[in-house]
Design a protein around this motif. Sequence first.
Motif, short mmCIF file in Angstrom:
data_model
loop_
_atom_site.label_atom_id
_atom_site.label_comp_id
_atom_site.label_asym_id
_atom_site.label_seq_id
_atom_site.Cartn_x
_atom_site.Cartn_y
_atom_site.Cartn_z
N ASP A 281 -8.79 -7.85 31.80
CA ASP A 281 -7.75 -7.20 30.98
C ASP A 281 -7.63 -7.80 29.58
N THR A 282 -8.73 -8.29 29.06
CA THR A 282 -8.74 -8.76 27.68
C THR A 282 -9.77 -7.95 26.89
N TRP A 283 -9.50 -7.81 25.59
CA TRP A 283 -10.31 -6.95 24.73
C TRP A 283 -10.68 -7.72 23.47
N ASN A 284 -11.85 -7.47 22.93
CA ASN A 284 -12.21 -8.16 21.68
C ASN A 284 -12.72 -7.21 20.61
N ALA A 285 -12.42 -5.92 20.76
CA ALA A 285 -12.74 -4.94 19.71
C ALA A 285 -11.96 -3.66 20.01
N GLY A 286 -11.67 -2.91 18.95
CA GLY A 286 -11.02 -1.61 19.12
C GLY A 286 -9.58 -1.57 18.66
N VAL A 287 -9.04 -0.35 18.59
CA VAL A 287 -7.67 -0.12 18.12
C VAL A 287 -6.99 0.88 19.04
#
Length: 301
Positions: A239-245
């Motif tokens: 549940d972690t993200w490192n790109a996107g909006v």
Amino acid sequence: MIISLLAICSFVGCTVEKSDYTKNNPMKQAYSIFQYWQYGLCNTQMRFANVVFNFNTWLSADEGAKDSLAQKYFKDITIRENGGGSWSLLSKGVEKCVIETNNQNLSDVGAQWTVTEKEVLVNYIPNSGNHGFNSMYNFTSNATTATVKCLQQGSWFVNVNFNPAVDSLILGGPKPHLSVVYATPDYSVIRDLRDGNFIMTGDGFFTFASMPPYYSDENQEVVGLYFQIEEPLFCNGKDTWNAGVSNISVVKGSYDTASPEEVTVKAEFLQKEKPTVKLYAYDRWAICTYNTSNIQMDLSE
């Protein structure tokens, strides 16, 4: 996929405590909205999409690997074959969900599965303690059916439609749902969403019995949270993200009123060592770490 700054601002570091969520701290309100989005998305993904991906991994495995995979993904769950490509997951003899595979492998282009939830599979629900929640995420107790369709190699459309009893209180708004596409950069088949290495696009709408303190009142008016992914989100695990909006909007009461109470937060995920998001709201922005017990927030002035 980094949004350029509107202005060059200095930073002030601060640690966000629960008592700090007040109307006088708008960016901490924005972070609280972001937390609700995180919880709603994780809860829905785990209850439906991940059940399907885990089950496909088990079903398509060699016989010698099935026992270990069942222990890994469906501990204390009994898997029962109903015939005709239909399977049930049971806990202590109680049917929790039914999966219709149509005798297809989910890696086959065009394959479509449905999963009908009878009761929540407890081991699939995220630990709400990590988000500071106390059972306020509202879902119907009735069976809810979701579909997962393989669009092309390494790409799946997931559609979940809820029908909670309180949904009529969000007048004029969208129906609670999750409509997203998961895709893997290497075209591999997703085994478990918790592993990450997938891209997500789409939108969703969740309902809550209450929201952060500034939205809560003694009437416990239901609140709707809508999100739409502006730039594809890349998940790097758990549940972690490192790109996107993602654009996240909350509305209390009715969409049909002349001026519904609405707040929109833009969440831009940054590639950092710790899970980091840049939030835009109230003509301000803040950089925050998340999925940790102590939230670090750098605020624009």
